[in-house]
Design an enzyme around this catalytic site. Sequence first.
Site, PDB file in Angstrom:
ATOM      1  N   HIS A 155      57.675  76.279  -5.536  1.00 40.11           N
ATOM      2  CA  HIS A 155      56.214  76.226  -5.411  1.00 40.11           C
ATOM      3  C   HIS A 155      55.864  76.797  -4.050  1.00 40.11           C
ATOM      4  O   HIS A 155      56.277  76.287  -3.021  1.00 40.11           O
ATOM      5  CB  HIS A 155      55.686  74.800  -5.542  1.00 40.11           C
ATOM      6  CG  HIS A 155      54.186  74.744  -5.547  1.00 40.11           C
ATOM      7  ND1 HIS A 155      53.437  74.786  -6.705  1.00 40.11           N
ATOM      8  CD2 HIS A 155      53.290  74.682  -4.525  1.00 40.11           C
ATOM      9  CE1 HIS A 155      52.156  74.747  -6.414  1.00 40.11           C
ATOM     10  NE2 HIS A 155      52.027  74.686  -5.094  1.00 40.11           N
ATOM     11  N   CYS A 156      55.086  77.879  -4.058  1.00 41.50           N
ATOM     12  CA  CYS A 156      54.771  78.585  -2.821  1.00 41.50           C
ATOM     13  C   CYS A 156      53.370  78.207  -2.334  1.00 41.50           C
ATOM     14  O   CYS A 156      52.379  78.529  -3.000  1.00 41.50           O
ATOM     15  CB  CYS A 156      54.858  80.091  -3.043  1.00 41.50           C
ATOM     16  SG  CYS A 156      54.524  81.063  -1.558  1.00 41.50           S
ATOM     17  N   PRO A 157      53.250  77.565  -1.185  1.00 45.64           N
ATOM     18  CA  PRO A 157      51.918  77.192  -0.686  1.00 45.64           C
ATOM     19  C   PRO A 157      51.094  78.398  -0.260  1.00 45.64           C
ATOM     20  O   PRO A 157      49.866  78.327  -0.246  1.00 45.64           O
ATOM     21  CB  PRO A 157      52.238  76.286   0.512  1.00 45.64           C
ATOM     22  CG  PRO A 157      53.606  76.683   0.946  1.00 45.64           C
ATOM     23  CD  PRO A 157      54.328  77.081  -0.295  1.00 45.64           C
TER      24      PRO A 157
END
Length: 360
Positions: A155-157
């Site tokens: 999950h890439c912020p």
Amino acid sequence: MTPPDPRSVRRRCQRAFSWIPVIFISGVVAWSYYAYVVQLCVETVRNIGEKIVYLLAYHVLFIMFAWTYWQTMFTKPMNPLKEFHLSYSDKQLLDSEDRLESQQEILRRIVKDLPVFTRTVSGAIRFCNHCLLVKPDRCHHCSVCDKCILKMDHHCPWVNNCVGFSNYKFFMLFLVYSLLYCLFITATDLQYFIQVWTNGLPDTQAKFHIMFLLFAASMFSVSLASLFSYHCWLVCKNRSTLEAFRAPAFRHGTDKNGFSLGLSKNFRQVFGDEKKYWPLPVFSSLGDGCSFPTCLVNQDPEQPSAPSGHPCVKTGGTLHQFTSRSLQKSQSRLLNSEGLWRVVPEDEDKTESHASEERV
């Protein structure tokens, strides 16, 4: 008046705060556009030919960067097909059993008709208690997205999205074009930065933008180069970020190279067979995200044999057959037939989600 649900309020706050990294990146890019186009090219560069070349090349990279960023951020992560969800009768049967072994027997009966080869480290069927589904190979539950994601990488912020099967190619291209964008700015701004440093330019507002443009572009270049190199290594090995931290487990044990088919096939699994689509952020990955060919020496005896005529992988003198889908069919199934996908409310799976967060 009914008081608001604390969990609902917390979820809304989390969603609002999750956009802060995206707003930061968007602000930096917007400033870099103004600094490069207006302050550097228009106000500082005197040679007309040089100015035209800089502006044309810059806008090509800027458009590709913005396009890939958009696709990575707004392409919805794909969830397992309805075939992997438990039926009502299976749910009732599973809830009625208290013994773990009995529950595993039920799950083993269910997966006999599914292309599932991976297991937990202890050898159990991978089952999501929050989504109430049998996890397809390479699928993991993300606590941020609150869903099970097909071929989840992380999950890439920075894009406020889960990177998985549906948008991993877009993410790779985003790294490519953002790195080229930063390197181009660094290379073309360097000579004017030196002139600013040696007082070769008049004392104007452009000096501030030229100096900080080089600092920002060079720092982002170093960070992006390291991240891009790491993901190139993952593509060559056919691994996700999660699988790099914890090797997938099969019936015979863990195997970090279980999904590796060789450099060429690993690359084409992400970018597809049609070369004209490789540099473009359009979906061209192979497969359906629910099943993947493996290089296993020992085939899972619980899985039904594949029909004849399907491609196979030969290792250790044994042929393993797998269902294949053409680019057009898999693309249509994934992106054009939304009715096949079912999104259900799930809970958090902290073990998998903490390892999935991207750190740059």
